[in-house]
Design a protein around this motif. Structure first.
Motif, PDB file in Angstrom:
ATOM      1  N   LEU A  95      13.468  -0.262 -21.621  1.00 60.49           N
ATOM      2  CA  LEU A  95      14.608   0.488 -21.091  1.00 60.49           C
ATOM      3  C   LEU A  95      15.500  -0.360 -20.192  1.00 60.49           C
ATOM      4  N   ASN A  96      15.116  -1.608 -19.942  1.00 59.35           N
ATOM      5  CA  ASN A  96      15.881  -2.498 -19.042  1.00 59.35           C
ATOM      6  C   ASN A  96      15.983  -1.909 -17.636  1.00 59.35           C
ATOM      7  N   VAL A  97      14.875  -1.409 -17.113  1.00 54.57           N
ATOM      8  CA  VAL A  97      14.867  -0.772 -15.798  1.00 54.57           C
ATOM      9  C   VAL A  97      13.700  -1.298 -14.963  1.00 54.57           C
ATOM     10  N   VAL A  98      13.969  -1.485 -13.680  1.00 57.39           N
ATOM     11  CA  VAL A  98      12.917  -1.777 -12.716  1.00 57.39           C
ATOM     12  C   VAL A  98      12.914  -0.658 -11.683  1.00 57.39           C
ATOM     13  N   TYR A  99      11.729  -0.288 -11.241  1.00 58.52           N
ATOM     14  CA  TYR A  99      11.565   0.834 -10.326  1.00 58.52           C
ATOM     15  C   TYR A  99      10.944   0.365  -9.008  1.00 58.52           C
ATOM     16  N   GLY A 120       0.788  -1.215   0.000  1.00 55.88           N
ATOM     17  CA  GLY A 120       0.000   0.000   0.000  1.00 55.88           C
ATOM     18  C   GLY A 120       0.824   1.272   0.000  1.00 55.88           C
ATOM     19  N   ARG A 121       2.124   1.156   0.248  1.00 55.93           N
ATOM     20  CA  ARG A 121       3.004   2.331   0.259  1.00 55.93           C
ATOM     21  C   ARG A 121       4.025   2.279  -0.875  1.00 55.93           C
ATOM     22  N   PHE A 122       4.495   1.089  -1.207  1.00 51.72           N
ATOM     23  CA  PHE A 122       5.520   0.921  -2.245  1.00 51.72           C
ATOM     24  C   PHE A 122       4.890   0.297  -3.480  1.00 51.72           C
ATOM     25  N   THR A 123       5.435   0.650  -4.645  1.00 56.24           N
ATOM     26  CA  THR A 123       4.990   0.067  -5.908  1.00 56.24           C
ATOM     27  C   THR A 123       6.196  -0.318  -6.748  1.00 56.24           C
ATOM     28  N   ILE A 124       6.239  -1.563  -7.174  1.00 51.31           N
ATOM     29  CA  ILE A 124       7.299  -2.024  -8.065  1.00 51.31           C
ATOM     30  C   ILE A 124       6.758  -2.037  -9.487  1.00 51.31           C
ATOM     31  N   SER A 125       7.598  -1.630 -10.424  1.00 48.55           N
ATOM     32  CA  SER A 125       7.209  -1.641 -11.832  1.00 48.55           C
ATOM     33  C   SER A 125       8.474  -1.842 -12.665  1.00 48.55           C
ATOM     34  N   ARG A 126       8.289  -2.085 -13.944  1.00 49.43           N
ATOM     35  CA  ARG A 126       9.432  -2.279 -14.826  1.00 49.43           C
ATOM     36  C   ARG A 126       9.130  -1.769 -16.207  1.00 49.43           C
ATOM     37  N   ASP A 127      10.198  -1.410 -16.913  1.00 48.07           N
ATOM     38  CA  ASP A 127      10.117  -1.000 -18.312  1.00 48.07           C
ATOM     39  C   ASP A 127      11.096  -1.879 -19.073  1.00 48.07           C
ATOM     40  N   ASN A 128      10.604  -2.889 -19.735  1.00 47.59           N
ATOM     41  CA  ASN A 128      11.485  -3.833 -20.421  1.00 47.59           C
ATOM     42  C   ASN A 128      12.152  -3.215 -21.649  1.00 47.59           C
TER      43      ASN A 128
END
Length: 123
Positions: free
Chosen positions: A76-80, A66-74
């Motif tokens: 750009l080869n980046v995970v956030y 509920g506070r953190f969110t993981i995401s990725r952009d394949n």
């Protein structure tokens, strides 16, 4: 071999936000599940969040849900890792990790690790 480089850590007041990034070196990044872990001084490394190779499935530790969110952009080869409503107990070195196959909340399941980025939350 996958090289991972984290960035975005820093000092923030309680209630604030930070976004961590993890850049991967390999063009097959999209075939790896990714995880974020953290380690506070004197404590064991603990799971924070994980995401499937496609980004379609995520999993969070109860302490950050509920506070953190993981995401990725394949592309750009980046995970956030977007971190909101930060608390002093979130203070730790944050690591990203990669593994082939399904994501896991066990650090022993991951094959590749970044060097870590420090997050400090002041009260």
């Amino acid at each position: 071999q996958v090289q991972l480089v984290e960035s975005g850590g820093g000092l923030v007041q309680a209630g604030g936000s930070l976004r961590l990034s993890c850049a991967a070196s390999r063009r097959t990044f999209s075939s790896y599940a990714m995880g974020w872990f953290r380690q506070a001084p004197g404590k064991e490394r603990e799971f924070v969040a994980a995401i499937s190779w496609s980004g379609g499935s995520t999993h969070y530790a109860d302490s950050v849900k509920g506070r953190f969110t993981i995401s990725r952009d394949n592309g750009l080869n980046v995970v956030y890792l977007q971190m909101n409503s930060l608390k002093p107990e979130d203070t730790a070195v944050y690591y990203c990790a990669a593994r082939s196959g399904a994501y896991s909340d066990s650090d022993g399941a991951y094959d590749y690790w970044g060097q870590g980025t420090q997050v400090t939350v002041s009260s």
